[in-house]
Design a protein around this motif. Structure first.
Motif, PDB file in Angstrom:
ATOM      1  N   UNK A   1       0.857  -1.187   0.000  1.00 38.81           N
ATOM      2  CA  UNK A   1       0.000   0.000   0.000  1.00 38.81           C
ATOM      3  C   UNK A   1       0.892   1.235   0.000  1.00 38.81           C
ATOM      4  N   UNK A   2       0.653   2.114  -0.950  1.00 39.77           N
ATOM      5  CA  UNK A   2       1.459   3.328  -1.058  1.00 39.77           C
ATOM      6  C   UNK A   2       1.257   4.196   0.177  1.00 39.77           C
ATOM      7  N   UNK A   3       2.363   4.601   0.812  1.00 42.50           N
ATOM      8  CA  UNK A   3       2.246   5.337   2.068  1.00 42.50           C
ATOM      9  C   UNK A   3       1.874   6.806   1.867  1.00 42.50           C
ATOM     10  N   UNK A   4       1.733   7.237   0.638  1.00 41.06           N
ATOM     11  CA  UNK A   4       1.266   8.599   0.370  1.00 41.06           C
ATOM     12  C   UNK A   4      -0.169   8.603  -0.157  1.00 41.06           C
ATOM     13  N   UNK A   5      -0.399   7.850  -1.200  1.00 41.83           N
ATOM     14  CA  UNK A   5      -1.691   7.889  -1.879  1.00 41.83           C
ATOM     15  C   UNK A   5      -2.689   6.851  -1.373  1.00 41.83           C
ATOM     16  N   UNK A   6      -2.216   5.835  -0.655  1.00 49.22           N
ATOM     17  CA  UNK A   6      -3.111   4.796  -0.159  1.00 49.22           C
ATOM     18  C   UNK A   6      -3.513   3.777  -1.206  1.00 49.22           C
ATOM     19  N   UNK A   7      -2.899   3.836  -2.378  1.00 49.62           N
ATOM     20  CA  UNK A   7      -3.244   2.899  -3.451  1.00 49.62           C
ATOM     21  C   UNK A   7      -2.668   1.521  -3.135  1.00 49.62           C
ATOM     22  N   UNK A   8      -3.483   0.499  -3.356  1.00 51.63           N
ATOM     23  CA  UNK A   8      -3.059  -0.884  -3.119  1.00 51.63           C
ATOM     24  C   UNK A   8      -2.530  -1.482  -4.409  1.00 51.63           C
ATOM     25  N   UNK A   9      -1.310  -2.026  -4.348  1.00 52.23           N
ATOM     26  CA  UNK A   9      -0.696  -2.659  -5.517  1.00 52.23           C
ATOM     27  C   UNK A   9      -0.495  -4.144  -5.250  1.00 52.23           C
ATOM     28  N   UNK A  10      -0.865  -4.952  -6.205  1.00 55.02           N
ATOM     29  CA  UNK A  10      -0.544  -6.376  -6.133  1.00 55.02           C
ATOM     30  C   UNK A  10       0.957  -6.521  -6.362  1.00 55.02           C
ATOM     31  N   UNK A  11       1.647  -7.256  -5.489  1.00 56.86           N
ATOM     32  CA  UNK A  11       3.106  -7.377  -5.548  1.00 56.86           C
ATOM     33  C   UNK A  11       3.496  -8.677  -6.239  1.00 56.86           C
ATOM     34  N   UNK A  12       3.769  -8.592  -7.532  1.00 56.33           N
ATOM     35  CA  UNK A  12       4.102  -9.783  -8.306  1.00 56.33           C
ATOM     36  C   UNK A  12       5.358 -10.487  -7.829  1.00 56.33           C
ATOM     37  N   UNK A  13       6.341  -9.731  -7.369  1.00 55.65           N
ATOM     38  CA  UNK A  13       7.594 -10.341  -6.916  1.00 55.65           C
ATOM     39  C   UNK A  13       7.362 -11.202  -5.683  1.00 55.65           C
ATOM     40  N   UNK A  14       6.622 -10.667  -4.720  1.00 50.35           N
ATOM     41  CA  UNK A  14       6.315 -11.442  -3.512  1.00 50.35           C
ATOM     42  C   UNK A  14       5.414 -12.615  -3.850  1.00 50.35           C
ATOM     43  N   UNK A  15       4.455 -12.403  -4.753  1.00 54.94           N
ATOM     44  CA  UNK A  15       3.585 -13.503  -5.181  1.00 54.94           C
ATOM     45  C   UNK A  15       4.390 -14.632  -5.812  1.00 54.94           C
ATOM     46  N   UNK A  16       5.376 -14.274  -6.618  1.00 57.09           N
ATOM     47  CA  UNK A  16       6.218 -15.291  -7.250  1.00 57.09           C
ATOM     48  C   UNK A  16       6.973 -16.102  -6.203  1.00 57.09           C
TER      49      UNK A  16
END
Length: 390
Positions: free
Chosen positions: A343-358
């Motif tokens: 989660x972006x600490x400025x905008x609050x946007x949630x991103x799926x983390x492909x690297x961690x998922x892999x």
């Protein structure tokens, strides 16, 4: 079709849903148009005839589900003024409702609906399936009253979604302090009073993802102190898995028959160590150990495909890791991926983390925990789980 006035738009409707006789349900929808009459007299947008209809829902003998929605133009000055007020003051609601017609309309509508349930009797059939669609973050004075709590305590199913919002240049709803203040009241005003609910659904939307997984803007779901004695079916969207969620599920292991997690994520943040972070393996392992004797359905699903979650087409991804991921997909086509996010600490946007998922997919621990849980689910299905009827 019930219309109060052309300017106010459709205030209510009753419609028959197609299907077989056993499948048919009747739904009532209560909606209003954008609040462009904020200073008009309340009676112009909420005449007595409308109040009479909403106060006598038992007249619609086949009404099965009530969907309540108050559309609002979030680009208006009213919202920005409200967001800038910072702190959520429930005690200010009556005054604000008297000064703003749209706010007064919401309060009058809720008072009328709730009044049906204050003197409920066996010969006055009322809808026990309620959906609050795109609930606005504004306080309504009725929420804090005993009649509203009594209304909630009689429901069979409860479906709540919050309003999506971003400011057009990146900042999401979760970054607004007054939104986070509002979510603290989800339990006290809504969830804690659902004593007879069997089916519960909650979606704070992707712009207001809730759950304290240690990410920036981590806020409780609202279920920390909630117990629903008859809960059979649970559907959660846009939740960060955390100890609050795990404990809520365990607290309802004796009655839960179905769990659906839609677009829910584990958090991969490392710096925010004060959170209640858990990974998918820990959630699944705990649920499997607790047995859940009635659970016959469990589903964790995402809008993105497996390949999207794994980022195999990401040009920035390590091609060697992507190759290993593809090889495992070919070798183990039934292996599931469970999504992590940041989660972006400025905008609050949630991103799926492909690297961690892999990495999690290649490790396989999440999938092993999931298989342990599904073994319980399959065993219950084969044995035939009991249905809660009390």
């Amino acid at each position: 079709m019930l219309r109060a006035s052309r300017r106010c738009g459709t205030l209510g409707s009753v419609r028959r849903v197609c299907g077989t006789e056993s499948q048919r349900k009747t739904e009532g929808n209560l909606t209003i148009v954008s609040p462009d009459q904020q200073t008009s007299p309340l009676e112009e947008v909420y005449p007595p005839e409308v109040d009479q209809v909403l106060s006598n829902l038992h007249m619609f003998g086949s009404l099965d589900k009530l969907t309540i929605e108050f559309p609002f133009d979030y680009e208006s000055d009213l919202l920005f003024e409200y967001l800038q007020s910072d702190i959520f003051y429930p005690e200010n609601a009556p005054l604000e409702e008297s000064e703003n017609t749209w706010r007064g309309f919401m309060a009058a509508t809720f008072r009328a609906i709730v009044s049906n349930y204050s003197h409920a009797s066996s010969n006055r059939r009322l809808p026990l399936n309620i959906e609050f669609r795109d609930l606005n973050i504004f306080m309504v004075s009725v929420y804090a009253t005993e009649p509203f709590q009594s209304f909630l305590s009689q429901l069979k199913s409860f479906d709540l979604s919050l309003r999506r919002w971003d400011n057009g240049v990146g900042w999401t709803m979760i970054t607004q302090r007054i939104f986070r203040e509002f979510t603290h009241y989800l339990g006290p005003f809504f969830f804690d009073h659902l004593a007879t609910v069997e089916e519960f659904s909650f979606d704070p939307r992707e712009t207001g993802t809730l759950g304290n997984g240690g990410q920036p803007y981590c806020e409780d779901i609202g279920l920390r102190n909630t117990t629903l004695p008859r809960l059979r079916k649970l559907t959660l969207n846009n939740i960060i898995i955390c100890l609050e969620l795990r404990d809520f599920l365990v607290r309802h292991k004796a009655t839960l028959e179905s769990i659906t997690l839609q677009d829910c994520f584990a958090c991969d943040e490392q710096a925010w160590v004060y959170g209640e972070q858990i990974d998918w393996r820990e959630l699944f392992t705990t649920l499997a150990q607790e047995s859940f004797p009635r659970l016959t359905e469990f589903e964790a699903v995402w809008s993105d495909s497996t390949l999207q979650l794994l980022g195999v087409d990401d040009t920035w991804a390590d091609h060697r890791v992507v190759q290993r991921v593809r090889e495992k997909l070919d070798r183990e086509p039934d292996a599931k991926v469970f999504a992590y996010c940041e989660v972006d600490d400025k905008y609050g946007v949630r991103y799926c983390d492909g690297i961690v998922n892999q990495a999690a997919f290649l490790n396989g621990a999440d999938n092993l925990g999931y298989l342990d849980l599904m073994a319980i689910v399959h065993r219950n299905s084969e044995q035939g789980s009991l249905v809660v009827t009390d």
